[in-house]
Design a protein around this motif. Sequence first.
Motif, PDB file in Angstrom:
ATOM      1  N   ALA A  30     115.939  92.817  69.844  1.00  5.29           N
ATOM      2  CA  ALA A  30     117.191  92.286  69.295  1.00  5.29           C
ATOM      3  C   ALA A  30     117.237  90.766  69.428  1.00  5.29           C
ATOM      4  O   ALA A  30     117.628  90.051  68.489  1.00  5.29           O
ATOM      5  CB  ALA A  30     118.382  92.912  70.029  1.00  5.29           C
ATOM      6  N   GLN A  31     116.798  90.251  70.577  1.00  2.00           N
ATOM      7  CA  GLN A  31     116.775  88.807  70.780  1.00  2.00           C
ATOM      8  C   GLN A  31     115.782  88.139  69.833  1.00  2.00           C
ATOM      9  O   GLN A  31     116.074  87.101  69.229  1.00  2.00           O
ATOM     10  CB  GLN A  31     116.409  88.503  72.233  1.00  2.00           C
ATOM     11  N   GLU A  32     114.611  88.734  69.689  1.00  2.00           N
ATOM     12  CA  GLU A  32     113.598  88.184  68.791  1.00  2.00           C
ATOM     13  C   GLU A  32     114.108  88.157  67.355  1.00  2.00           C
ATOM     14  O   GLU A  32     113.916  87.169  66.629  1.00  2.00           O
ATOM     15  CB  GLU A  32     112.317  89.016  68.893  1.00  2.00           C
ATOM     16  N   TRP A  33     114.760  89.216  66.925  1.00  2.00           N
ATOM     17  CA  TRP A  33     115.319  89.252  65.559  1.00  2.00           C
ATOM     18  C   TRP A  33     116.328  88.123  65.366  1.00  2.00           C
ATOM     19  O   TRP A  33     116.286  87.409  64.356  1.00  2.00           O
ATOM     20  CB  TRP A  33     116.020  90.585  65.307  1.00  2.00           C
ATOM     21  N   ALA A  34     117.214  87.955  66.336  1.00  2.00           N
ATOM     22  CA  ALA A  34     118.278  86.961  66.188  1.00  2.00           C
ATOM     23  C   ALA A  34     117.712  85.549  66.088  1.00  2.00           C
ATOM     24  O   ALA A  34     118.220  84.727  65.311  1.00  2.00           O
ATOM     25  CB  ALA A  34     119.241  87.060  67.376  1.00  2.00           C
ATOM     26  N   TRP A  35     116.657  85.258  66.829  1.00  2.00           N
ATOM     27  CA  TRP A  35     116.087  83.916  66.803  1.00  2.00           C
ATOM     28  C   TRP A  35     115.250  83.660  65.559  1.00  2.00           C
ATOM     29  O   TRP A  35     114.874  82.513  65.287  1.00  2.00           O
ATOM     30  CB  TRP A  35     115.250  83.670  68.057  1.00  2.00           C
ATOM     31  N   ASN A  36     114.947  84.700  64.807  1.00  2.00           N
ATOM     32  CA  ASN A  36     114.203  84.512  63.563  1.00  2.00           C
ATOM     33  C   ASN A  36     115.103  84.469  62.335  1.00  2.00           C
ATOM     34  O   ASN A  36     114.615  84.348  61.210  1.00  2.00           O
ATOM     35  CB  ASN A  36     113.161  85.621  63.409  1.00  2.00           C
ATOM     36  N   VAL A  37     116.415  84.551  62.537  1.00  2.00           N
ATOM     37  CA  VAL A  37     117.367  84.390  61.434  1.00  2.00           C
ATOM     38  C   VAL A  37     117.616  82.891  61.238  1.00  2.00           C
ATOM     39  O   VAL A  37     118.050  82.196  62.169  1.00  2.00           O
ATOM     40  CB  VAL A  37     118.692  85.107  61.734  1.00  2.00           C
ATOM     41  N   VAL A  39     123.808  85.626  72.220  1.00  2.00           N
ATOM     42  CA  VAL A  39     124.662  85.509  73.404  1.00  2.00           C
ATOM     43  C   VAL A  39     124.733  86.833  74.159  1.00  2.00           C
ATOM     44  O   VAL A  39     124.630  86.867  75.393  1.00  2.00           O
ATOM     45  CB  VAL A  39     126.075  85.030  73.002  1.00  2.00           C
ATOM     46  N   VAL A  40     124.886  87.931  73.433  1.00  2.00           N
ATOM     47  CA  VAL A  40     124.994  89.245  74.077  1.00  2.00           C
ATOM     48  C   VAL A  40     123.707  89.607  74.814  1.00  2.00           C
ATOM     49  O   VAL A  40     123.738  90.119  75.939  1.00  2.00           O
ATOM     50  CB  VAL A  40     125.350  90.328  73.036  1.00  2.00           C
ATOM     51  N   CYS A  41     122.559  89.327  74.210  1.00  2.00           N
ATOM     52  CA  CYS A  41     121.281  89.658  74.842  1.00  2.00           C
ATOM     53  C   CYS A  41     121.055  88.829  76.104  1.00  2.00           C
ATOM     54  O   CYS A  41     120.562  89.350  77.120  1.00  2.00           O
ATOM     55  CB  CYS A  41     120.134  89.450  73.862  1.00  2.00           C
ATOM     56  N   ILE A  42     121.390  87.545  76.050  1.00  2.00           N
ATOM     57  CA  ILE A  42     121.243  86.714  77.248  1.00  2.00           C
ATOM     58  C   ILE A  42     122.195  87.183  78.334  1.00  2.00           C
ATOM     59  O   ILE A  42     121.825  87.294  79.513  1.00  2.00           O
ATOM     60  CB  ILE A  42     121.482  85.237  76.905  1.00  2.00           C
ATOM     61  N   LYS A  43     123.431  87.479  77.946  1.00  2.00           N
ATOM     62  CA  LYS A  43     124.410  87.970  78.917  1.00  2.00           C
ATOM     63  C   LYS A  43     123.960  89.309  79.509  1.00  2.00           C
ATOM     64  O   LYS A  43     124.095  89.538  80.724  1.00  2.00           O
ATOM     65  CB  LYS A  43     125.776  88.116  78.257  1.00  2.00           C
ATOM     66  N   ALA A  44     123.415  90.187  78.675  1.00  2.00           N
ATOM     67  CA  ALA A  44     122.925  91.473  79.172  1.00  2.00           C
ATOM     68  C   ALA A  44     121.790  91.280  80.163  1.00  2.00           C
ATOM     69  O   ALA A  44     121.688  92.007  81.165  1.00  2.00           O
ATOM     70  CB  ALA A  44     122.457  92.336  77.993  1.00  2.00           C
ATOM     71  N   THR A  45     120.936  90.295  79.909  1.00  2.00           N
ATOM     72  CA  THR A  45     119.829  90.005  80.829  1.00  2.00           C
ATOM     73  C   THR A  45     120.346  89.518  82.164  1.00  2.00           C
ATOM     74  O   THR A  45     119.896  89.967  83.225  1.00  2.00           O
ATOM     75  CB  THR A  45     118.887  88.960  80.206  1.00  2.00           C
ATOM     76  N   VAL A  93     114.128  97.746  77.725  1.00  2.00           N
ATOM     77  CA  VAL A  93     113.490  96.427  77.811  1.00  2.00           C
ATOM     78  C   VAL A  93     113.015  95.994  76.433  1.00  2.00           C
ATOM     79  O   VAL A  93     113.278  94.869  75.983  1.00  2.00           O
ATOM     80  CB  VAL A  93     112.304  96.460  78.803  1.00  2.00           C
ATOM     81  N   TYR A  94     112.341  96.903  75.734  1.00  2.00           N
ATOM     82  CA  TYR A  94     111.814  96.570  74.411  1.00  2.00           C
ATOM     83  C   TYR A  94     112.942  96.393  73.395  1.00  2.00           C
ATOM     84  O   TYR A  94     112.851  95.530  72.511  1.00  2.00           O
ATOM     85  CB  TYR A  94     110.835  97.655  73.945  1.00  2.00           C
ATOM     86  N   LEU A  95     113.995  97.182  73.497  1.00  2.00           N
ATOM     87  CA  LEU A  95     115.095  97.084  72.540  1.00  2.00           C
ATOM     88  C   LEU A  95     115.835  95.751  72.682  1.00  2.00           C
ATOM     89  O   LEU A  95     116.143  95.096  71.676  1.00  2.00           O
ATOM     90  CB  LEU A  95     116.059  98.247  72.731  1.00  2.00           C
ATOM     91  N   VAL A  96     116.148  95.355  73.917  1.00  2.00           N
ATOM     92  CA  VAL A  96     116.842  94.072  74.131  1.00  2.00           C
ATOM     93  C   VAL A  96     115.963  92.921  73.674  1.00  2.00           C
ATOM     94  O   VAL A  96     116.427  91.987  73.003  1.00  2.00           O
ATOM     95  CB  VAL A  96     117.235  93.910  75.614  1.00  2.00           C
TER      96      VAL A  96
END
Length: 416
Positions: A365-372, A384-390, A359-362
Motif C-alpha cells: 500500500a505504501q509503495e503504491w501511494a508513493w508511485n502515484v 500517512v495511514v501506513c506510516i502511522k500504522a508502522t 507486512v507485505y500488504l502494508v
Amino acid sequence: MDLIKQALNVAKDTRQTRWICPLLLAGDAVLSIAVVLKIAYTEIDWIAYMQQISQYVDGERDYIKLYGDTGPLVYPAMHVYIYRFLYAITNQGQDIKLAQYIFIGLYLATLWLVMQCYRAAKVPPYVFPLLILSKRLHSVFLLRLFNDCFAVFFLFLAIYCYQRRLWSVGSLAYSIGLGVKMSLLLALPGIGVVLWQAIGRDRALRQAMFIGQFQILIGFPFLLKNPWGYLSRAFEFSRQFLFKWTVNWRFVGEERFLSKHFAFVLLAGHMTVLGIFICTRWLRMTPEEAVRYLISPPPLQEQAKLARKTTPSFILATILTAVMIGCQFARSLHYQFYAYIAWSMPFLLWRSGLHPVLVYLVWAAQEWAWNVYPSTDTSSLVVVVCIKATVLSIWFGTEVPEDARIAGQDKTEHVD
C-alpha cells in the motif's frame, strides 16, 4: 506438502540470508543496469546542483549567493563537496549517464549495508525481497540522482558501525550524512538514546560534540565568509513548503497545509510521540528517572546492564523508529523522502510482530501511494495511514523488552 513446508522453513530461517542476500543483490544489480539503459532519465534537481557547484568552483563562498534554476542552495556543505566531485568526473554535470552508473554503485552499496544491518538484527529471509522491489526507490536513486541517496547511505553506514560497537566511526558516518542533508536530524533522538544507553552519558556527550564539531569543520569556508548565511540556508527550519509537491498532506487541503497552527500541531505531535517512545520503549524510564540519570549517571554495574540491552536489533529498531516518527509528523514529504522510508518500513513491520501477509500488504500500500504522481487525496492519505500504522505497530510490538522476548523464545525452544 513437504516442499511447501521446506520453503516456509527456509523463509523463516535467518541462517539462509547468507546466500539469499547475494542472490538478491546480484539480481538487483542487473535490474538497476536495465533501468538506466531502458528508462529515460528525469531531470529535477541535477542541473540546479551543477549550477550551484559551478558558482562554488568559480570561488563563491557566500551561501546566500549560490543559486540554481530551482532556487538557492539549501543543503549543508558535505552536499557541496560530494557534488563537486561528481561535477568534476561527469564533465561539469553533462555526462549524466556516467552519473547514473555512479548512482547504481551507490544504490547497491546502500542496499548491501541495509542487508547487513537486517542480518545483524536476525531478520528472516522472507522480509528481504521487499528491499529490492520498490519502483520508486529505483527511480529516486537511478533516474533522479537526488542527494538523499548519499544521506541514506551514510545513515545505514552509521547504523552498521553502531551495531558493531564502532561508536566513533558510526558518529562520523552519521555526521557526514547530516552534512549532506539535514533530514537526518530525524534520526538524532534514536542515535542519542542508543549512545547514552550503550556507552554512558559522558562518552555519549563526547560523541555529540564530535558530530557538532564535524559540522563546523565542513562548513568552515562558508562560515568564515557569511556565518548566518550558511546556517540559515543549510539548516533552514522555517522553510515554507509548496503544497503542490507534498506527498503526505495533500488530503488536508492547501489552506490547512500552509497554516502555522497545522505546523505547530505537527511539531507538538512529534515531540510527544518521541517522548512516549523514549520513556516507554527505548529507555523504559519515567521522565524523572531519565533526568536523574542524565544529571547523575548510574553505577558502572547498572550501566553495563543497560549496555547489554543495546543489541543490533535494538539499535536498528530505535534509530529507524525515530526516522519513521519524524516522517509521520514531517511538515511535507517529497518523493525523494521515500529513500528513508522504503528500507525502514520492512524491518519495523517485521519487528512489531505483524503476520508476514500484513507486512507485505502494508508495504504494498505504501509503495503504491508513493508511485502515484502527482499525489492525490487518496494516495497522500494512504501514505500517512501506513506510516502511522508502522509507528503504532512497533509501539505495541515492542511492549515486551527485547531481552525478555528473546529469553521467552529460547525457553519455548528448549521446552519443544
